[in-house]
Design a protein around this motif. Structure first.
Motif: not given
Length: 294
Positions: A110-137
Motif C-alpha cells: 500500500y505504501a509503495l503504490t499509494k503513498w509514494r516517496f523518493r526511492g520507493a522503486d529502489t526499495i521495492f526492487a531490493l525487496m523483490l531481489f530478496g524474494a530470489f535469495i536462496p535459503f542457504q545464503v
C-alpha cells in the motif's frame, strides 16, 4: 449427403482425439497419484502384512494402529511422544508468521503504490531481489541475529525468520494488486480527511481480500513445508513437524516400521492438503483478480 458424411467423420475424429487426450491425462494422473496411494495403503497395513506382501497391494485388513502410533508414541530421536507436540509447534509457528508477514506485506504494498516517496522503486526492487535469495545464503546472518536477540533454538526465532523472509513475497503480491487500484479513490479519501491507516483499513484492505487469500495460502504452504530453517534454527522440543518427521523416518534403531513412517508423512502433510482442498478455488480467483498481475 456428402456434407453430412464430412461432418460425421469430423465428429468421429474429434471423439477419438478427445478419448486419446483423456486416456493420456488419466495415465499421467495415475502415475502422479501412485506414490500417495502407496503411502495411504501402507499406512493402513500391519507390519506383518507389509513384510509378507507387496507395497502396492491394498491392505487385506485395515488397521489404524500405525496412525495412532505416529501421532502419540513414535520415537522422534530419544523422545517417544509422536508427532503431536511437533504439529502444535508448527501451528504455533505458522499462524503468527503468516498473520504478521501478510499484514506487513499489505502495508508495504500500500505504501509503495499509494503513498509514494523518493526511492520507493529502489526499495521495492531490493525487496523483490530478496524474494530470489536462496535459503542457504541467509542461514549464517539469521543465526547471528537470532543469537543476538536471544531467540536461537526457539519457536519465536523461527517466527521471526519466516516473517522476515516472507516479506519480499507478501509485499510483491500486495504491491501488484494495489498498483491496479485507481489513485483517484485514495485522493478522494484524502480530501475527505482520511489518513494513512484509515484509508488502508477501511478502503484498501477490504478490496484486497482475494490477494489476502492468495498470500495466506502461499505463506502457510511455504512455512509449514519448510525444513531447512526448522532444522537450522530450532532444537529438541521446539522442532516443527517437518524436522520431527525426518527424525522419525531416519531413525536407525529398532525395527523399521514403514507403516508408521507413511502415516507420519501423511499427517505432517495433511494441513497443507486441507488448505488447498478447502481454499483452492479462492486461490485461483485471487490470482485471476490480479494478485500477481504485474
Amino acid at each position: 449427403m456428402n456434407g453430412e458424411g464430412i461432418v460425421r467423420r469430423k465428429g468421429a475424429r474429434q471423439a477419438v482425439l478427445r478419448a486419446l487426450l483423456f486416456t493420456v491425462l488419466g495415465l499421467f494422473c495415475l502415475v502422479y497419484l501412485m506414490p500417495l496411494v502407496v503411502m495411504i495403503s501402507t499406512s493402513l497395513k500391519s507390519l506383518a502384512e507389509i513384510r509378507t506382501g507387496s507395497f502396492i497391494a491394498l491392505p487385506r485388513e485395515v488397521t489404524f494402529d500405525a496412525w495412532a502410533k505416529a501421532w502419540n508414541s513414535a520415537c522422534v530421536g530419544v523422545r517417544c511422544n509422536g508427532l503431536a507436540p511437533y504439529m502444535w509447534n508448527s501451528v504455533a509457528m505458522v499462524v503468527p508468521a503468516v498473520v504478521i508477514s501478510t499484514f506487513l506485506g499489505a502495508v508495504n504494498g500500500y505504501a509503495l503504490t499509494k503513498w509514494r516517496f523518493r526511492g520507493a522503486d529502489t526499495i521495492f526492487a531490493l525487496m523483490l531481489f530478496g524474494a530470489f535469495i536462496p535459503f542457504q545464503v541467509v542461514l549464517l546472518p539469521m543465526a547471528r541475529t537470532l543469537g543476538y536477540f536471544g531467540l536461537a533454538g526457539s519457536t519465536y526465532g523461527l517466527i521471526l525468520v519466516h516473517t522476515v523472509y516472507g516479506l519480499a513475497f507478501t509485499t510483491l503480491f500486495f504491491r501488484n494488486f494495489f498498483v491496479s487500484v485507481s489513485d483517484g479513490i485514495v485522493q478522494a479519501a484524502k480530501i475527505d480527511g482520511a489518513g494513512f491507516f484509515a484509508i488502508f483499513f477501511k478502503l484498501m484492505l477490504p478490496m484486497a481480500v482475494p490477494t489476502i487469500v492468495v498470500t495466506v495460502i502461499w505463506q502457510f504452504t511455504q512455512i509449514w513445508n519448510d525444513f531447512l530453517f526448522g532444522i537450522a534454527f530450532t532444537v529438541g522440543d521446539s522442532n516443527p513437524a517437518t524436522v520431527a518427521l525426518n527424525n522419525i523416518v531416519a531413525s536407525s534403531t529398532g525395527v523399521k516400521e514403514y507403516n508408521v513412517d507413511m502415516a507420519a508423512a501423511i499427517i505432517a502433510g495433511l494441513p497443507t492438503l486441507l488448505v488447498y482442498v478447502l481454499a483452492g478455488n479462492y486461490f485461483v480467483r485471487g490470482l485471476a483478480a490480479g494478485a500477481v498481475k504485474g
